[in-house]
Design an enzyme around this catalytic site. Structure first.
Site, PDB file in Angstrom:
ATOM      1  N   MET A 121       0.847  -1.176   0.000  1.00  0.00           N
ATOM      2  CA  MET A 121       0.000   0.000   0.000  1.00  0.00           C
ATOM      3  C   MET A 121       0.892   1.238   0.000  1.00  0.00           C
ATOM      4  O   MET A 121       1.439   1.609   1.029  1.00  0.00           O
ATOM      5  CB  MET A 121      -0.902  -0.012   1.238  1.00  0.00           C
ATOM      6  N   PRO A 122       1.069   1.897  -1.128  1.00  0.00           N
ATOM      7  CA  PRO A 122       1.896   3.099  -1.187  1.00  0.00           C
ATOM      8  C   PRO A 122       1.270   4.248  -0.398  1.00  0.00           C
ATOM      9  O   PRO A 122       0.059   4.477  -0.455  1.00  0.00           O
ATOM     10  CB  PRO A 122       1.940   3.454  -2.668  1.00  0.00           C
ATOM     11  N   LEU A 123       2.107   4.956   0.344  1.00  0.00           N
ATOM     12  CA  LEU A 123       1.704   6.168   1.061  1.00  0.00           C
ATOM     13  C   LEU A 123       2.652   7.267   0.621  1.00  0.00           C
ATOM     14  O   LEU A 123       3.862   7.192   0.849  1.00  0.00           O
ATOM     15  CB  LEU A 123       1.794   5.971   2.572  1.00  0.00           C
ATOM     16  N   ARG A 168      -2.473   5.911  -1.013  1.00  0.00           N
ATOM     17  CA  ARG A 168      -2.779   6.977  -0.069  1.00  0.00           C
ATOM     18  C   ARG A 168      -1.910   8.181  -0.420  1.00  0.00           C
ATOM     19  O   ARG A 168      -0.710   8.052  -0.622  1.00  0.00           O
ATOM     20  CB  ARG A 168      -2.457   6.569   1.370  1.00  0.00           C
TER      21      ARG A 168
END
Length: 75
Positions: free
Chosen positions: A1-3, A40
């Site tokens: 999940m990239p932030l 995100r």
């Protein structure tokens, strides 16, 4: 999940910030191939008085530029 976190000096219109979030989101999606729901993006706005470079705040730098422009207009 990239932030992805982006920190900017405050003062931009909400529409421009939204466009930035959209473009960052699209770049991450297209580059990494991850699903939209996994990405995100956080945009943090910092007051110009709370950000410095070279021991000069952004607010001080802007004031210096305004004074210089004002002096040039008076000349």
């Amino acid at each position: 999940m990239p932030l992805i976190e982006v920190t900017l000096a405050e003062g931009r219109e909400p529409e421009r910030l939204r466009a930035l979030m959209h473009q960052v989101h699209a770049a991450v999606r297209d580059t990494l191939g991850v699903p939209d729901a996994s990405i995100r993006v956080i945009v943090r706005e910092v007051p110009a008085t709370h950000w410095s470079a070279g021991d000069v705040t952004l607010a001080e730098r802007a004031a210096e530029r305004s004074a210089t422009v004002g002096e040039a207009a008076d000349a």
